[in-house]
Scaffold this motif. Structure first.
Motif, short mmCIF file in Angstrom:
data_model
loop_
_atom_site.label_atom_id
_atom_site.label_comp_id
_atom_site.label_asym_id
_atom_site.label_seq_id
_atom_site.Cartn_x
_atom_site.Cartn_y
_atom_site.Cartn_z
N LEU A 35 0.82 -1.21 0.00
CA LEU A 35 0.00 0.00 0.00
C LEU A 35 0.86 1.26 0.00
CD1 LEU A 35 -2.89 -1.02 2.43
CD2 LEU A 35 -3.09 -0.47 0.00
N THR A 36 1.95 1.25 0.74
CA THR A 36 2.84 2.42 0.76
C THR A 36 3.50 2.63 -0.58
OG1 THR A 36 3.25 2.10 3.13
CG2 THR A 36 4.80 3.48 1.92
N LEU A 37 3.99 1.55 -1.20
CA LEU A 37 4.65 1.69 -2.50
C LEU A 37 3.64 2.01 -3.60
CD1 LEU A 37 7.40 -1.09 -2.39
CD2 LEU A 37 7.62 1.37 -2.00
N ALA A 38 2.37 1.63 -3.40
CA ALA A 38 1.33 2.06 -4.34
C ALA A 38 1.15 3.57 -4.26
CB ALA A 38 0.02 1.35 -4.03
N ALA A 39 1.19 4.12 -3.05
CA ALA A 39 1.12 5.57 -2.89
C ALA A 39 2.36 6.24 -3.48
CB ALA A 39 0.98 5.93 -1.42
N VAL A 40 3.52 5.62 -3.28
CA VAL A 40 4.77 6.14 -3.85
C VAL A 40 4.68 6.20 -5.36
CG1 VAL A 40 7.20 5.56 -4.23
CG2 VAL A 40 6.25 5.44 -1.92
N HIS A 41 4.16 5.14 -5.99
CA HIS A 41 4.02 5.09 -7.44
C HIS A 41 3.01 6.13 -7.92
CE1 HIS A 41 3.82 3.47 -11.49
NE2 HIS A 41 2.50 3.40 -11.37
N THR A 42 1.90 6.26 -7.20
CA THR A 42 0.86 7.22 -7.58
C THR A 42 1.41 8.65 -7.57
OG1 THR A 42 -0.86 5.78 -6.67
CG2 THR A 42 -1.45 8.08 -7.01
N LEU A 43 2.23 8.96 -6.59
CA LEU A 43 2.78 10.32 -6.45
C LEU A 43 4.04 10.54 -7.27
CD1 LEU A 43 2.28 10.72 -2.59
CD2 LEU A 43 0.85 11.65 -4.42
N VAL A 69 -4.62 6.67 2.01
CA VAL A 69 -4.16 5.31 1.72
C VAL A 69 -4.74 4.35 2.76
CG1 VAL A 69 -2.13 3.82 1.45
CG2 VAL A 69 -2.04 6.20 0.69
N VAL A 70 -4.80 4.78 4.01
CA VAL A 70 -5.42 3.97 5.05
C VAL A 70 -6.89 3.70 4.70
CG1 VAL A 70 -6.10 3.89 7.49
CG2 VAL A 70 -3.86 4.79 6.84
N ALA A 71 -7.57 4.73 4.20
CA ALA A 71 -8.97 4.57 3.81
C ALA A 71 -9.12 3.53 2.71
CB ALA A 71 -9.55 5.90 3.35
N VAL A 72 -8.19 3.54 1.74
CA VAL A 72 -8.20 2.51 0.70
C VAL A 72 -8.02 1.13 1.32
CG1 VAL A 72 -6.95 1.61 -1.31
CG2 VAL A 72 -7.36 4.07 -1.10
N GLY A 73 -7.15 1.05 2.31
CA GLY A 73 -6.95 -0.22 3.01
C GLY A 73 -8.22 -0.73 3.65
N PHE A 74 -9.03 0.18 4.21
CA PHE A 74 -10.29 -0.25 4.81
C PHE A 74 -11.29 -0.71 3.75
CE2 PHE A 74 -8.87 2.04 8.63
CZ PHE A 74 -9.22 1.11 9.60
N ILE A 75 -11.23 -0.10 2.57
CA ILE A 75 -12.15 -0.50 1.49
C ILE A 75 -11.88 -1.94 1.06
CG2 ILE A 75 -12.77 -0.08 -0.93
CD1 ILE A 75 -12.28 2.89 -0.41
#
Length: 409
Positions: free
Chosen positions: A308-316, A367-373
């Motif tokens: 999830l963190t690296l997904a955010a890294v890639h998105t940004l 990103v945490v919210a995506v994790g809950f989804i």
């Protein structure tokens, strides 16, 4: 009239795993055919999970205290090799997650959701929280299922009672057997509890919310499957030098299934202790390593936090090399022992991991919210991996030590 009793008799004589699978299939069928009725079964699942959570802290406290109090001087335990396997497994899981994230980069739709989360502000805060948990009031630790505190007090009391009379230690041992019997009764209701959890979850949430994150889920679940079916067996083979898959499949089947649906490592502690006993493992070892693993053996959390963190890294569009990604992800995963062993616990560490990459907290909380989804599947698979690995590595270390002792003899 004899057909129904005969059917019940057959169900009673089936193995617990078979009964759980029947409950699983029945829950899916009810959710598909009668969704309204399936939603009402949520209470059954809550009762089962609540019973497990209620008995787990007192079980850990009594069992660890009794094991240490009755430990004979010179008797061998295998905690050190198990701790090494826990750390090795967490590191290996982080490496797998980094490679998967680099090979299949995921892009997130970062939208704000109303999710009430209190995340740690940094590594020092997590470590402070861990220390405070260790010195928590014992009554508070038992009431709030603070297993770090429970373990600390159980170990301290166990050491102190070792100097007591034999009668006191015998009473403590009998108390341990009594609590274990209660746990067995609770576990016998697992098929009914799984039925309620599956039926209500599918009827209420379904899988519609997951369609927008199929690739992210594929990377997460694929990484966890790879660790469970390839990486962990490789570690066990290195330890035992024999085919690891019978043991791996036993742990996944008898620990992973219940953990998948309870979504709580803490609630699965009684299940793992019972499985360890059936495997014939060293009681003085597994009575400590299993509850300890529920708080520090975080292979699934390493994967969740990393992906999830690296997904955010890639998105940004942030550029990070693989060694840095592995190092930072492992640091965050190890700190996950500061999070509670309940559903969604690893998601609380995502802001910490994101901060290590310079991602602002506003984005990290999305990103945490995506994790809950995606948590319907992500957290279930993560808990199944974490909890089954606790038994797997404990069994591997105990069996390796026994074989070494036999060769020496």
């Amino acid at each position: 009239m004899t057909a129904a009793p005969s059917l019940l008799h057959k169900l009673k004589n089936m193995s617990l795993v078979t009964q759980i699978l029947i409950g699983l299939l029945a829950g899916i069928a009810l959710a598909l055919v009668l969704p309204d009725a399936a939603r009402s079964t949520a209470f059954i699942g809550k009762v089962f999970v609540s019973a497990l959570k209620a008995v787990a802290p007192i079980l850990v406290f009594i069992l660890v205290m009794a094991s240490i109090a009755n430990h004979r001087h010179g008797q061998e335990t295998h905690i050190r090799p198990i701790l090494f396997l826990y750390l090795l497994g967490t590191f290996a899981a982080a490496v797998v997650a980094v490679i998967a994230s680099m090979l299949f980069p995921s892009t997130l739709v970062l939208v704000t959701h109303d999710v009430a989360v209190t995340a740690p502000g940094g590594i020092s805060e997590v470590l402070q929280s861990l220390l405070l948990s260790a010195v928590d009031n014992p009554i508070s630790a038992l009431m709030n299922a603070n297993f770090i505190g429970v373990l600390t007090w159980a170990i301290g009391m166990g050491i102190a009672i070792r100097h007591a009379g034999q009668t006191t230690r015998t009473v403590l041992d009998d108390l341990s057997n009594g609590v274990t019997l209660i746990v067995r009764v609770v576990i016998r209701f697992a098929p009914l509890g799984i039925f309620g959890l599956v039926a209500s979850t599918l009827a209420t949430s379904g899988f519609g919310a997951l369609l927008g994150y199929l690739q992210l889920l594929a990377v997460l679940l694929g990484s966890m499957l790879f660790v469970a079916l390839v990486m962990n067996p490789a570690i066990v083979y290195w330890k035992l030098r024999r085919n690891p898959y019978p043991l791996v499949f036993t742990c996944l089947r008898e620990s992973g299934i219940t953990a998948f649906f309870t979504r709580s490592s803490a609630a699965n502690i009684p299940v793992n202790l019972e499985l360890s006993k059936r495997l014939g493992l060293h009681e003085d070892t597994y009575s400590v390593s299993i509850p300890l693993g529920a708080t520090i053996n975080m292979a699934g959390a390493a994967i969740t936090i990393t992906v999830l963190t690296l997904a955010a890294v890639h998105t940004l569009g942030i550029t990070v090399d693989i060694p840095t990604a592995i190092l930072l992800s492992v640091v965050a995963a190890i700190c996950a022992c500061g999070a509670s062993g309940v559903a969604g616990g690893s998601l609380l560490l995502i802001p910490l991991a994101c901060s290590l990459f310079g991602i602002p907290s506003e984005v990290a909380m999305q990103v945490v919210a995506v994790g809950f989804i995606i948590g319907v599947l992500q957290d279930s698979a993560e808990t199944a991996l974490n909890s089954s690995t606790d038994v797997l590595f404990t069994a591997a270390a105990c069996m390796a030590q026994e074989e070494q002792a036999q060769r020496a003899a």
